[in-house]
Design an enzyme around this catalytic site. Structure first.
Site, PDB file in Angstrom:
ATOM      1  N   ARG A 161     -25.675 -46.865 -17.762  1.00 35.04           N
ATOM      2  CA  ARG A 161     -26.324 -46.130 -18.842  1.00 35.04           C
ATOM      3  C   ARG A 161     -25.753 -46.645 -20.167  1.00 35.04           C
ATOM      4  NH1 ARG A 161     -29.723 -45.060 -15.878  1.00 35.04           N
ATOM      5  NH2 ARG A 161     -30.525 -43.059 -15.193  1.00 35.04           N
ATOM      6  N   GLU A 210     -31.773 -46.186 -26.300  1.00 37.53           N
ATOM      7  CA  GLU A 210     -32.970 -46.860 -25.779  1.00 37.53           C
ATOM      8  C   GLU A 210     -34.191 -45.949 -25.742  1.00 37.53           C
ATOM      9  OE1 GLU A 210     -31.425 -47.858 -21.817  1.00 37.53           O
ATOM     10  OE2 GLU A 210     -32.815 -46.404 -20.956  1.00 37.53           O
ATOM     11  N   HIS A 259     -34.135 -51.950 -19.493  1.00 37.61           N
ATOM     12  CA  HIS A 259     -34.013 -50.977 -18.390  1.00 37.61           C
ATOM     13  C   HIS A 259     -34.974 -51.332 -17.246  1.00 37.61           C
ATOM     14  CE1 HIS A 259     -32.485 -46.665 -17.583  1.00 37.61           C
ATOM     15  NE2 HIS A 259     -32.773 -47.253 -16.417  1.00 37.61           N
ATOM     16  N   ASP A 315     -28.709 -54.042 -19.531  1.00 37.67           N
ATOM     17  CA  ASP A 315     -30.052 -53.584 -19.144  1.00 37.67           C
ATOM     18  C   ASP A 315     -30.351 -52.246 -19.799  1.00 37.67           C
ATOM     19  OD1 ASP A 315     -32.487 -53.800 -17.570  1.00 37.67           O
ATOM     20  OD2 ASP A 315     -31.700 -52.085 -16.439  1.00 37.67           O
TER      21      ASP A 315
HETATM   22  P1  NAD Z   1     -23.630 -43.274  -6.996  1.00 35.91           P
HETATM   23  O1  NAD Z   1     -23.538 -41.793  -7.228  1.00 35.91           O
HETATM   24  O2  NAD Z   1     -23.857 -43.767  -5.604  1.00 35.91           O
HETATM   25  O3  NAD Z   1     -22.319 -43.993  -7.545  1.00 35.91           O
HETATM   26  C1  NAD Z   1     -21.716 -43.682  -8.765  1.00 35.91           C
HETATM   27  C2  NAD Z   1     -20.208 -43.869  -8.579  1.00 35.91           C
HETATM   28  O4  NAD Z   1     -19.594 -43.691  -9.857  1.00 35.91           O
HETATM   29  C3  NAD Z   1     -19.595 -42.833  -7.615  1.00 35.91           C
HETATM   30  O5  NAD Z   1     -18.834 -43.488  -6.635  1.00 35.91           O
HETATM   31  C4  NAD Z   1     -18.735 -41.967  -8.536  1.00 35.91           C
HETATM   32  O6  NAD Z   1     -17.556 -41.487  -7.888  1.00 35.91           O
HETATM   33  C5  NAD Z   1     -18.388 -42.980  -9.626  1.00 35.91           C
HETATM   34  N1  NAD Z   1     -17.898 -42.359 -10.855  1.00 35.91           N
HETATM   35  C6  NAD Z   1     -18.110 -41.098 -11.315  1.00 35.91           C
HETATM   36  N2  NAD Z   1     -17.412 -40.921 -12.447  1.00 35.91           N
HETATM   37  C7  NAD Z   1     -16.731 -42.067 -12.677  1.00 35.91           C
HETATM   38  C8  NAD Z   1     -15.813 -42.467 -13.692  1.00 35.91           C
HETATM   39  N3  NAD Z   1     -15.434 -41.643 -14.672  1.00 35.91           N
HETATM   40  N4  NAD Z   1     -15.316 -43.731 -13.620  1.00 35.91           N
HETATM   41  C9  NAD Z   1     -15.665 -44.570 -12.615  1.00 35.91           C
HETATM   42  N5  NAD Z   1     -16.516 -44.228 -11.624  1.00 35.91           N
HETATM   43  C10 NAD Z   1     -17.045 -42.993 -11.671  1.00 35.91           C
HETATM   44  O7  NAD Z   1     -24.771 -43.771  -7.983  1.00 35.91           O
HETATM   45  P2  NAD Z   1     -25.528 -45.173  -7.927  1.00 35.91           P
HETATM   46  O8  NAD Z   1     -26.769 -45.017  -7.140  1.00 35.91           O
HETATM   47  O9  NAD Z   1     -24.566 -46.235  -7.571  1.00 35.91           O
HETATM   48  O10 NAD Z   1     -25.952 -45.303  -9.475  1.00 35.91           O
HETATM   49  C11 NAD Z   1     -24.987 -45.468 -10.502  1.00 35.91           C
HETATM   50  C12 NAD Z   1     -25.642 -45.353 -11.851  1.00 35.91           C
HETATM   51  O11 NAD Z   1     -26.508 -46.470 -12.067  1.00 35.91           O
HETATM   52  C13 NAD Z   1     -26.575 -44.135 -12.011  1.00 35.91           C
HETATM   53  O12 NAD Z   1     -25.874 -42.955 -12.335  1.00 35.91           O
HETATM   54  C14 NAD Z   1     -27.498 -44.571 -13.122  1.00 35.91           C
HETATM   55  O13 NAD Z   1     -26.960 -44.142 -14.364  1.00 35.91           O
HETATM   56  C15 NAD Z   1     -27.473 -46.090 -13.049  1.00 35.91           C
HETATM   57  N6  NAD Z   1     -28.784 -46.637 -12.653  1.00 35.91           N
HETATM   58  C16 NAD Z   1     -29.375 -47.555 -13.456  1.00 35.91           C
HETATM   59  C17 NAD Z   1     -30.609 -48.106 -13.093  1.00 35.91           C
HETATM   60  C18 NAD Z   1     -31.294 -49.157 -13.944  1.00 35.91           C
HETATM   61  O14 NAD Z   1     -32.478 -49.443 -13.719  1.00 35.91           O
HETATM   62  N7  NAD Z   1     -30.625 -49.770 -14.889  1.00 35.91           N
HETATM   63  C19 NAD Z   1     -31.241 -47.676 -11.925  1.00 35.91           C
HETATM   64  C20 NAD Z   1     -30.594 -46.758 -11.112  1.00 35.91           C
HETATM   65  C21 NAD Z   1     -29.371 -46.246 -11.478  1.00 35.91           C
END
Ligand code: NAD
Length: 327
Positions: free
Chosen positions: A233, A262, A294, A257
């Site tokens: 994000r 945004e 994105h 991305d």
């Molecule tokens: P997920 O919940 O499987 O993994 C997120 C991880 O981050 C977890 O293991 C959690 O413990 C960890 N986390 C939480 N707080 C943290 C911190 N302070 N420091 C470090 N790690 C921390 O989620 P995911 O499916 O892997 O997705 C991750 C993120 O990717 C989403 O929250 C979303 O914001 C982003 N995303 C972006 C796109 C895109 O198109 N660019 C698409 C999907 C998701």
């Protein structure tokens, strides 16, 4: 169930309709949800939202008054919804916790390879018939140290790919993954990750702890010449601090991305008008910064997954069954 699909795009419509298979009356509207557009939800039991929609407390109150009972998110992230307020109002919310972590992880790798191997510059030189190689020197990924912040589904997929390149893997996550440790990833403190990594990739959610996680202090700890990737994000990075880090040469390459502001211009055309976000324009001006709008999630498999799970969330709410993706 009648559901208004806010911020809907042509590219996703056929996937959502096909997954609904006439079970739900999906009404597509291109507008993003905010106080100016919330009235469009009148008469619907559910709204289906994307990351560009804004379900603030004020918007949720209005949705509640209009009779909306359910919100289905077409995303993993839910930082654009005031969850506490929704819970207080009794509006049920579900997300798509997993569709294709590979889509986002592979896009992060695409940004990395394009930046490192100067693919965009090479293409531009080729277009003008300049076949000199001076500006196109990259580096081997093999043997480099890659720091992964957030080793959940997407971070894990990214770790597996980078392991295949022969990289040393470091991770920072409040909930370490044992299977990644078995694969050789070493969990370290955030400051050690900053200090040791040649490449840093963000895969954490946006929350209180991760807002501006990469600020001036964080950049000061990093190796000079670090490569930074952000497919999580925008607000995880303080953009102005990144600009200073780019100017100082601290960050050599950045693949982004997402961008912190945004939602005011991503996912639409400016139709020839100038972008008034000068911080973004500054970032865009660097030849060593590659920005995509994105689009990391945008694969056929991911779109199918988002459509299928969104509709199954609607099914569960409609049939008054427990919804396994309820937030
Ligand atoms: P997920 O919940 O499987 O993994 C997120 C991880 O981050 C977890 O293991 C959690 O413990 C960890 N986390 C939480 N707080 C943290 C911190 N302070 N420091 C470090 N790690 C921390 O989620 P995911 O499916 O892997 O997705 C991750 C993120 O990717 C989403 O929250 C979303 O914001 C982003 N995303 C972006 C796109 C895109 O198109 N660019 C698409 C999907 C998701």
């Amino acid at each position: 169930m009648r559901a208004i699909v806010f911020s809907s795009h042509d590219y996703e419509r056929q996937f959502l309709e096909s997954a609904a298979d006439h079970r739900h009356n999906l009404v597509f509207c291109a507008e993003k949800l905010d106080m100016d557009t919330v009235e469009l939800a009148r008469g619907a039991e559910a709204v289906v939202l994307f990351t560009s929609d804004r379900a603030s407390a004020e918007v949720l109150e209005k949705l509640h008054k209009l009779g909306v009972q359910y919100i289905c998110l077409r995303s993993v992230g839910h930082d654009h919804v005031d969850l506490d307020k929704a819970h207080k109002l009794g509006i049920k919310i579900a997300n798509v916790p997993e569709y294709s972590p590979y889509a986002i992880a592979e896009h992060a790798v695409a940004l990395l390879l394009a930046l490192n191997r100067k693919i965009v510059t090479g293409q531009k030189l080729m277009d003008i018939g300049d076949f000199r190689l001076e500006r196109l020197i990259g580096f081997d990924l093999h043997g480099k140290t890659v720091g992964i912040i957030g080793t959940g589904k997407i971070g894990s997929a990214f770790a597996h790919i980078m392991s295949g390149f022969g990289c040393r893997l470091l991770g920072f996550d409040p909930f370490p993954a044992a299977n990644l440790v078995a694969k050789g990833l070493q969990y370290v403190s955030i400051s050690q990750l900053f200090k040791q990594s040649d490449i840093i990739s963000l895969h954490c959610p946006l929350n209180k702890e991760t807002t501006y996680l990469l600020d001036t202090e964080a950049f000061s700890m990093m190796k000079k010449g670090v490569t930074l990737l952000n497919t999580s994000r925008g607000k995880v990075i303080e953009s102005e601090a990144l600009i200073r880090a780019l100017d100082e040469g601290k960050v050599a390459l950045a693949g982004l991305d997402v961008y912190e502001k945004e939602d005011t211009f991503f996912f639409k055309s400016l139709n020839g008008k100038r972008n008034t976000d000068l911080v973004f324009e500054r970032l865009r001006s660097y030849p060593n910064v590659l920005i995509t709008g994105h689009q990391a999630f945008l694969t056929i498999e991911a779109l199918e997954g988002i459509a299928r799970i969104t509709n199954s969330n609607l099914d569960a709410f409609c049939e008054n069954r427990p919804c396994m993706n309820e937030l």
